[in-house]
Scaffold this motif. Structure first.
Motif, mmCIF file in Angstrom:
data_model
loop_
_atom_site.group_PDB
_atom_site.id
_atom_site.type_symbol
_atom_site.label_atom_id
_atom_site.label_comp_id
_atom_site.label_asym_id
_atom_site.label_seq_id
_atom_site.Cartn_x
_atom_site.Cartn_y
_atom_site.Cartn_z
ATOM 1 N N VAL A 66 52.552 46.088 -41.100
ATOM 2 C CA VAL A 66 53.069 46.408 -42.431
ATOM 3 C C VAL A 66 54.431 47.066 -42.264
ATOM 4 N N ASP A 67 55.390 46.595 -43.014
ATOM 5 C CA ASP A 67 56.786 47.015 -42.871
ATOM 6 C C ASP A 67 56.953 48.518 -43.108
ATOM 7 N N THR A 68 57.644 49.172 -42.183
ATOM 8 C CA THR A 68 57.847 50.618 -42.259
ATOM 9 C C THR A 68 58.597 51.026 -43.521
ATOM 10 N N GLN A 69 59.631 50.277 -43.887
ATOM 11 C CA GLN A 69 60.404 50.632 -45.080
ATOM 12 C C GLN A 69 59.555 50.560 -46.338
ATOM 13 N N LYS A 70 58.668 49.572 -46.411
ATOM 14 C CA LYS A 70 57.788 49.477 -47.572
ATOM 15 C C LYS A 70 56.835 50.662 -47.644
ATOM 16 N N VAL A 71 56.308 51.066 -46.485
ATOM 17 C CA VAL A 71 55.388 52.202 -46.450
ATOM 18 C C VAL A 71 56.095 53.473 -46.905
ATOM 19 N N SER A 72 57.273 53.743 -46.347
ATOM 20 C CA SER A 72 57.968 54.991 -46.678
ATOM 21 C C SER A 72 58.487 54.964 -48.110
ATOM 22 N N ARG A 73 58.901 53.798 -48.600
ATOM 23 C CA ARG A 73 59.383 53.702 -49.978
ATOM 24 C C ARG A 73 58.248 53.960 -50.971
ATOM 25 N N GLY A 74 57.090 53.381 -50.706
ATOM 26 C CA GLY A 74 55.950 53.615 -51.586
ATOM 27 C C GLY A 74 55.480 55.054 -51.545
ATOM 28 N N LEU A 75 55.505 55.649 -50.354
ATOM 29 C CA LEU A 75 55.116 57.053 -50.230
ATOM 30 C C LEU A 75 56.037 57.937 -51.057
ATOM 31 N N ALA A 76 57.330 57.703 -50.959
ATOM 32 C CA ALA A 76 58.291 58.513 -51.722
ATOM 33 C C ALA A 76 58.075 58.351 -53.224
ATOM 34 N N GLU A 77 57.815 57.132 -53.666
ATOM 35 C CA GLU A 77 57.615 56.894 -55.094
ATOM 36 C C GLU A 77 56.385 57.635 -55.600
ATOM 37 N N MET A 78 55.295 57.594 -54.836
ATOM 38 C CA MET A 78 54.081 58.277 -55.280
ATOM 39 C C MET A 78 54.248 59.796 -55.266
ATOM 40 N N LEU A 79 54.907 60.319 -54.236
ATOM 41 C CA LEU A 79 55.126 61.765 -54.196
ATOM 42 C C LEU A 79 56.006 62.213 -55.353
ATOM 43 N N ASN A 80 56.974 61.387 -55.711
ATOM 44 C CA ASN A 80 57.825 61.697 -56.856
ATOM 45 C C ASN A 80 57.031 61.772 -58.144
ATOM 46 N N MET A 81 55.978 61.006 -58.236
ATOM 47 C CA MET A 81 55.118 61.008 -59.416
ATOM 48 C C MET A 81 54.134 62.168 -59.418
ATOM 49 N N GLY A 82 54.127 62.951 -58.335
ATOM 50 C CA GLY A 82 53.197 64.063 -58.244
ATOM 51 C C GLY A 82 51.839 63.677 -57.716
ATOM 52 N N ASP A 135 50.545 57.682 -29.826
ATOM 53 C CA ASP A 135 51.978 57.865 -29.644
ATOM 54 C C ASP A 135 52.713 57.829 -30.979
ATOM 55 N N PRO A 136 53.686 58.734 -31.176
ATOM 56 C CA PRO A 136 54.521 58.663 -32.386
ATOM 57 C C PRO A 136 55.297 57.353 -32.419
ATOM 58 N N THR A 137 55.413 56.775 -33.597
ATOM 59 C CA THR A 137 56.134 55.519 -33.782
ATOM 60 C C THR A 137 57.287 55.724 -34.746
ATOM 61 N N GLU A 138 58.112 54.693 -34.889
ATOM 62 C CA GLU A 138 59.186 54.753 -35.882
ATOM 63 C C GLU A 138 58.611 54.959 -37.277
ATOM 64 N N LYS A 139 57.436 54.403 -37.528
ATOM 65 C CA LYS A 139 56.803 54.564 -38.831
ATOM 66 C C LYS A 139 56.461 56.031 -39.088
ATOM 67 N N LEU A 140 55.992 56.718 -38.062
ATOM 68 C CA LEU A 140 55.684 58.141 -38.224
ATOM 69 C C LEU A 140 56.952 58.933 -38.541
ATOM 70 N N LEU A 141 58.026 58.661 -37.828
ATOM 71 C CA LEU A 141 59.271 59.398 -38.059
ATOM 72 C C LEU A 141 59.823 59.116 -39.450
ATOM 73 N N ALA A 142 59.665 57.874 -39.913
ATOM 74 C CA ALA A 142 60.136 57.536 -41.263
ATOM 75 C C ALA A 142 59.293 58.266 -42.312
ATOM 76 N N ILE A 143 57.985 58.345 -42.089
ATOM 77 C CA ILE A 143 57.112 59.056 -43.022
ATOM 78 C C ILE A 143 57.447 60.543 -43.032
ATOM 79 N N ARG A 144 57.686 61.105 -41.858
ATOM 80 C CA ARG A 144 58.052 62.526 -41.800
ATOM 81 C C ARG A 144 59.356 62.779 -42.542
ATOM 82 N N ASP A 145 60.316 61.864 -42.437
ATOM 83 C CA ASP A 145 61.582 62.036 -43.162
ATOM 84 C C ASP A 145 61.362 62.038 -44.667
ATOM 85 N N VAL A 146 60.406 61.221 -45.130
ATOM 86 C CA VAL A 146 60.089 61.223 -46.558
ATOM 87 C C VAL A 146 59.442 62.545 -46.956
ATOM 88 N N ILE A 147 58.468 62.981 -46.185
ATOM 89 C CA ILE A 147 57.720 64.193 -46.535
ATOM 90 C C ILE A 147 58.633 65.404 -46.613
#
Length: 627
Positions: free
Chosen positions: A278-294, A338-350
């Motif tokens: 699953v694409d990392t950008q899609k995961v982090s973009r969706g996470l940011a959108e949901m967090l923005n919604m509370g 192991d930490p992945t690029e996906k983890l680092l992208a998620i941490r940047d969103v959080i």
């Protein structure tokens, strides 16, 4: 209606602290659409981790990485069959020490969202339900069937008192507890069953505990899976419209916090599929959108881990599809943690929404390429029955694994040919009765295989009275849908030409017990051992100590299908011929730095001429990675 929903979204968790409570509490504020933790508005960011798929040695490492990524909480399943494999015998020690895991999470300052089932799905064998339930004739799983309810109640009477001290209100870290799991996906839609579970959980955990349901993003699933008194949450991934999904939750739960209990960071693999990503950008973009919604979000998975031994589940839609050994899931933490690029992208969103812990992300565990190991042949499985079995069970017609009380692994079914077969004669499983794969030999000579939903006919030759051995492999019980009553073994008569085969001897095989006790490395081999065999055969070898015990990955190039043990521990199934998974994860703590490391391989089809294994410092999870 939708406009008002979006309004609720934007003000979610904007509630004021009305009570100023000093005592520990975790509740739902329906007026202001948020959770309250100790009386204060609280929005959690969580990740799923399965202690049953990770060696105990690594629990602390994985939890620390999740904490340093910015998570507030973890979400865990409790697999019933992992703790009560044999009815009435409960195991909470070693890798099954759930309370130790909870304690480590508490020490790491991680809250816990508990999913005790009794059914969990999780791509786990039979969805976490113990196979011994199938010994009850006509049992209706996941329903108000009194026989099933009694077994569940007995299990919860053991589990839930262990969980009570870990509730947040009691000083622990469990903030909420799921009732069943995605029940709306089940055909039964039995609300009396859900009411029973609600009552049992409230009796043991108290009526103040936040109980919730999780269901897929459809009206049907939410209708069948939700129940008054249980907070309704939804799950969905990157392919869903977030606003529409939360609007659906609002239709079933008009007030309270928005919750995505399973936001999919990746997906599972079946044998024969391509490796899911699953694409990392899609995961982090969706996470940011949901967090923005509370919204409150649990990412499934944050680390997947491994289906060691026989614990993988299976799906059955149009055909039987077993899940692979790796549960890497393309998750933010890899199968090896192991930490992945996906983890680092998620941490940047959080960290754009909240302060995250100060300091570096813990590094990947060290890996080592130990290189090649040569194996020698031990013998075919039919010649080793005295090693694995106390003797046969005899019956005119074949019995299932469940009737034989052999719930996992292998059973050898043996009969004799009723007449001379000078020409190839059809052996037929007319009712698709092989569950799940059968390896057929006559007088020790391999003749072919039968496979559930795939190969129902093969040819046999031989003479009257010849011994026919049929080794049947349980490839993992169905974990989702209407086929979870998944009996294993030979579940219907086999026909050879015009003859219904009868007078069976059945050998339940305790292969794991023998290997854990040191076999076959205690043997002194006398036969010529450098020739591979066709059909189910054991091989053994030794990885010499190298001074380090680091994680590694075992590649079985040109081996077909089978099982591997290292130092008595069952690593799981390999099947590189079908893929996509090409390597098995070997946790470093399994290895010795001072003693020879014993390797045992059960190759079910045909070993390569070279009889070599390769230990690598990286995983290969795709068919395209084959060399």
């Amino acid at each position: 209606m939708y406009a008002s929903v979006l309004f609720f979204v934007t003000v979610s968790c904007a509630c004021s602290t009305a009570h100023g409570l000093s005592e520990r509490s975790f509740t739902i504020d329906y007026k202001n659409n948020c959770f309250l933790k100790d009386g204060h508005p609280f929005q959690y960011i969580s990740g799923s981790i399965h202690y049953s798929r990770i060696p105990r040695f690594y629990w602390k490492d994985r939890l620390l990485k999740m904490y340093m990524a910015g998570l507030d909480a973890i979400q865990i399943y409790v697999p019933w069959n992992f703790h009560e494999t044999v009815e009435g015998i409960h195991n909470f020690t070693g890798d099954r020490d759930l309370e130790h895991f909870l304690d480590l999470a508490n020490q790491t300052d991680l809250l816990v969202i508990l999913r005790p089932g009794p059914y969990i799905c999780a791509e786990w064998e039979m969805g976490g339900l113990p196979a011994w339930l199938l010994q009850r004739n006509n049992i209706r799983l996941r329903s108000a069937d009194p026989v099933y309810l009694q077994a569940v109640t007995n299990w919860f009477a053991v589990l839930l008192p262990k969980m009570t001290p870990w509730l947040y209100a009691n000083g622990g870290n469990i903030i909420s507890v799921q009732v069943e799991n995605e029940y709306g996906s089940d055909y039964a839609c039995d609300h009396n069953y859900m009411r029973h579970l609600r009552t049992v959980l409230q009796v043991y955990l108290g009526k103040g505990t936040v109980l919730f349901t999780t269901d897929g993003n459809t009206d049907k699933e939410m209708t069948c899976g939700t129940l008054e008194g249980l907070y309704a949450t939804v799950d969905f991934g990157t392919g869903d419209n977030i606003t529409e999904a939360f609007n659906r939750q609002r239709r079933f739960e008009p007030r309270g916090p928005l919750v995505n209990s399973e936001y999919y960071t990746g997906w599972l693999d079946h044998w024969g599929d391509e490796h899911a990503m699953v694409d990392t950008q899609k995961v982090s973009r969706g996470l940011a959108e949901m967090l923005n919604m509370g919204a409150n979000i649990n990412m499934y998975m944050f680390e997947g881990g491994t289906n060691f031994g026989y614990w993988n589940g299976a799906d059955h839609d149009t055909k039987f599809r077993p899940v692979v050994t790796s549960y890497d899931y393309d998750a933010p933490l890899s199968e090896a943690g192991d930490p992945t690029e996906k983890l680092l992208a998620i941490r940047d969103v959080i960290k754009t929404f909240k302060a995250i812990p100060f300091g570096p992300m813990p590094p990947a565990t060290p890996k080592f390429a130990y290189g090649f190991v040569m194996l020698t042949k031990v013998g075919n499985i039919s010649s080793l029955l005295d090693t694995f079995s106390v003797g046969p069970v005899q019956s005119k017609y074949p019995l299932t694994f469940e009737e034989l009380k052999q719930f996992y692994g292998f059973v050898l079914y043996q009969t004799t040919l009723p007449r001379d077969l000078t020409k190839p004669t059809l052996l037929i499983s007319p009712l698709n009765g092989i569950r799940d794969r059968a390896y057929v030999s006559v007088n020790g000579v391999f003749q072919g295989l039968l496979e559930r939903d795939t190969i129902l006919v093969m040819n046999i030759t031989g003479r009257q009275g010849d011994i026919m051995d049929i080794l049947v492999e349980n490839m993992g019980r169905v974990n989702f849908g209407s086929h979870i009553n998944d009996y294993k073994g030979v579940i219907g008569n086999l026909i050879l030409g015009q003859d219904v085969l009868t007078d069976w001897k059945m050998y339940p095989l305790d292969i794991d017990g023998a290997i854990a006790a040191g076999w076959p490395h205690t043997l002194r081999l006398h036969e010529e051992t450098n020739r591979p065999s066709i059909g189910p055969t054991f091989y053994m070898g030794t990885l010499q100590p190298s001074g380090v015990a680091w994680d590694t990955f075992l590649k079985l190039n040109e081996w077909k299908k089978g099982q591997v043990w290292i130092n008595g521990v069952n690593l799981g199934r390999y099947w590189p011929a079908r893929g996509p998974q090409q390597t098995l994860y070997v946790p470093g703590p399994l290895l010795s730095t001072t003693l020879p490391n014993n390797i045992t391989v059960l190759e079910l089809e045909e070993a390569p001429v070279h009889l070599r294994l390769l230990f690598m410092d990286r995983p290969l999870l795709k068919v395209a990675d084959k060399s």
